[in-house]
Design an enzyme around this catalytic site. Structure first.
Site, mmCIF file in Angstrom:
data_model
loop_
_atom_site.group_PDB
_atom_site.id
_atom_site.type_symbol
_atom_site.label_atom_id
_atom_site.label_comp_id
_atom_site.label_asym_id
_atom_site.label_seq_id
_atom_site.Cartn_x
_atom_site.Cartn_y
_atom_site.Cartn_z
ATOM 1 N N ASP A 274 15.122 60.220 66.453
ATOM 2 C CA ASP A 274 15.935 61.352 66.925
ATOM 3 C C ASP A 274 17.407 61.108 66.581
ATOM 4 O O ASP A 274 17.706 60.436 65.589
ATOM 5 C CB ASP A 274 15.700 61.561 68.431
ATOM 6 C CG ASP A 274 15.906 63.012 68.849
ATOM 7 O OD1 ASP A 274 16.817 63.656 68.302
ATOM 8 O OD2 ASP A 274 15.172 63.519 69.707
ATOM 9 N N HIS A 297 17.962 62.187 63.319
ATOM 10 C CA HIS A 297 18.481 63.555 63.315
ATOM 11 C C HIS A 297 19.995 63.606 63.179
ATOM 12 O O HIS A 297 20.615 64.600 63.533
ATOM 13 C CB HIS A 297 18.035 64.292 64.583
ATOM 14 C CG HIS A 297 16.542 64.491 64.664
ATOM 15 N ND1 HIS A 297 15.924 65.147 65.692
ATOM 16 C CD2 HIS A 297 15.544 64.106 63.818
ATOM 17 C CE1 HIS A 297 14.606 65.169 65.485
ATOM 18 N NE2 HIS A 297 14.364 64.529 64.356
#
Ligand SMILES: *[C@@H]1O[C@H](CO)[C@@H](O)[C@H](O)[C@H]1NC(C)=O
Ligand SMILES: *[C@@H]1O[C@H](CO)[C@@H](O)[C@H](O)[C@H]1NC(C)=O
Ligand SMILES: *[C@@H]1O[C@H](CO)[C@@H](O)[C@H](O)[C@H]1NC(C)=O
Ligand SMILES: *[C@@H]1O[C@H](CO)[C@@H](O)[C@H](O)[C@H]1NC(C)=O
Length: 470
Positions: A274, A297
């Site tokens: 993430d 991310h």
């Protein structure tokens, strides 16, 4: 004649006696003070020695003591830890912490070449100043998600009310999250068919309500959820750490900040499933620089304003970042319907390699397929994207600002983004409701006409929105 000589002899002997007496007094005094020092040293040892006994009351030490460093070390092995990776060493860690907590400048040591299985623990302050947790070995979380104590699903190692504290060392904090990651896929499938609520998962290291904290040199890996989280904290330095978990581990943010101020995160490698760094509501004065990010991310502010909540994020500098194979690069995401403001944010000198969406503002953030359209938004004002260059795989720039209140003072300066070999998306920059200016070399050239100029009235409306934040 004779009496004169005997008188001088007497006088001479008298002098000898005086000299002798003086010398003996001095030497007795000297011996006394050496004994005193020895006694003090012994008392200090009894007070601080890492022998696992409860230490007595702390009389203030009257004299500076030799070699204080050894005596302030609280090794978990001396507190009953087995260090075999199987026995539960939680109590030993907590006991070493409690011992060190009451001694200024103390160190809790997790020695190299040992693995310590630790159940969820709270390491609580306030402690004496300059406490250090030296991790040279490995801390292991319980590997089995199903046996995790249900009462502490929020985090694994929880530092609470700690001040003036450092974690360092060449060791590893291993959250052993494999079980948790796959169970989330299970929950996700369950959710779409029968609306089962996804289970909570623990963050590996959480600092709650803590000030003047340094975390350096260690590795934090395979957390079930976020790896390192600070909330309600202030004065944070993170330096030279490594965070990693596999690309397919869901929601495993690297560093997560919430209601936290005065932060510097630098010279670290972060690659997870993430966000490398996630800045949430209530954060200000955050400086993130010289980070290698990926996979993951990217670095993101938000999601902010979920369920019409208030979000305030100000004074953020993200610079000198290298991102490889990340989904996003520099990103701000807000939910529709929120309140509050994001302002004074700079993303600068960001090098991207094969990043899907290097520059993104998404004010329609949604974790489902469709979210309800709502009026009201967390206002975004004053965001600089400066010297962002490299390759993208999907779309170079995507700025989707709110229909209710546009983004203002968004500046794009010196942007040079080329499609990567994997490119399969749009080559155009896309901007919706974004006011600001672009300058310097701009690639793709569609950036030049992407932002709207002017918007004086909108700026004034936008600015009135930070009232809820201050
Ligand atoms: C703790 O405070 C002392 C004195 O203010 C300072 O010298 C030291 O660097 C601080 N330690 C940490 C870990 O911040
Ligand atoms: C960074 O951390 C590593 C691993 O603990 C250590 O070997 C190295 O010396 C540290 N570098 C600096 C500059 O502190
Ligand atoms: C913007 O944030 C930076 C970094 O915290 C700060 O130094 C600067 O003063 C802020 N600028 C304004 C106009 O508030
Ligand atoms: C929300 O608004 C957008 C643009 O106005 C529109 O395209 C979209 O269909 C709307 N979505 C819903 C769920 O109403």
């Amino acid at each position: 004649m004779k009496s004169k000589r005997s008188f001088s002899l007497l006088f001479f002997m008298f002098l000898l006696v005086i000299v002798f007496v003086t010398f003996s007094i001095i030497s007795v005094e000297a011996r006394k003070s050496t004994n005193m020092r020895k006694k003090l040293r012994k008392r200090h040892k009894d007070d601080h020695g890492s022998n696992g006994h409860t230490r007595g009351s702390h009389a203030p030490c009257p004299a500076p003591l030799p070699n204080p460093i050894q005596e302030n070390i609280f090794d978990v092995l001396s507190f009953g830890a087995k260090g075999n990776g199987v026995s539960d060493d939680s109590e030993a860690l907590v006991a070493a912490w409690k011992g060190a907590c009451v001694v200024a400048g103390a160190t809790v040591r997790v020695p190299a070449q040992h693995k310590f299985l630790i159940k969820p623990v709270i390491l609580q302050g306030p402690c004496m100043p300059d406490l250090t947790l030296q991790i040279d070995g490995t801390l292991l979380a319980p590997p089995d998600a199903s046996s995790w104590p249900k009462s502490s699903l929020f985090q694994w190692i929880n530092f609470k009310w700690v001040q003036n504290f450092t974690i360092k060392g060449s060791g590893t904090v291993d959250g052993q999250g494999y079980n948790w990651w796959s169970s989330s896929e299970f929950y996700y499938i369950q959710k779409s068919y029968s609306k089962q609520i996804p289970g909570m998962k623990p963050t590996a290291i959480r600092f709650y309500s803590s000030n003047i904290i340094t975390v350096r040199d260690i590795k934090i890996i395979n957390s079930p959820l976020c790896h390192l989280k600070f909330d309600n904290s202030k004065g944070i330095k993170v330096y030279n750490i490594t965070i990693s978990s596999p690309e397919n581990s869901p929601n495993t943010d690297g560093i997560h900040l919430q209601n936290t101020h005065d932060v510097e995160i630098q010279r670290s490698n972060i690659g997870t499933g993430d966000d490398c760094v996630s800045v949430q509501t209530g954060c200000s004065n955050i400086h993130v620089h010289h980070i290698n990010c990926g996979p993951g991310h990217g670095i993101s502010l938000g999601g902010l304003g979920k369920d019409k909540s208030v979000a305030c994020v100000t004074d953020i500098i993200i610079e000198d970042i290298s991102m490889k194979n990340t989904l996003y690069g520099a990103r701000i995401k807000t939910w529709q319907g929120g309140i509050g403001m994001v302002k004074n944010v700079t993303f600068s000198r960001i090098q991207v390699y094969d990043v899907m969406y290097p520059i993104m503002i998404d004010q329609y953030y949604c974790d489902k397929h469709v979210c309800k359209n709502q009026t009201g938004t967390v206002v975004i004002a004053g965001v600089k994207f400066d010297q962002i260059s490299g390759t993208y795989a999907m779309q170079p720039i995507y700025l989707a600002c709110s229909n209710s209140i546009p983004c203002t003072d968004v500046d794009l300066t010196d942007i040079q983004l080329r499609p990567s070999l994997k490119h399969q998306g749009l080559q155009q920059a896309v901007c919706w409701n974004s006011y600001g200016k672009s300058q310097g070399p701009l690639l793709p050239s569609s950036i030049d006409s992407c932002l709207r100029s002017g918007g004086g009235l909108i700026k004034r409306i936008a600015r009135s929105h930070d009232r809820v934040c201050y």
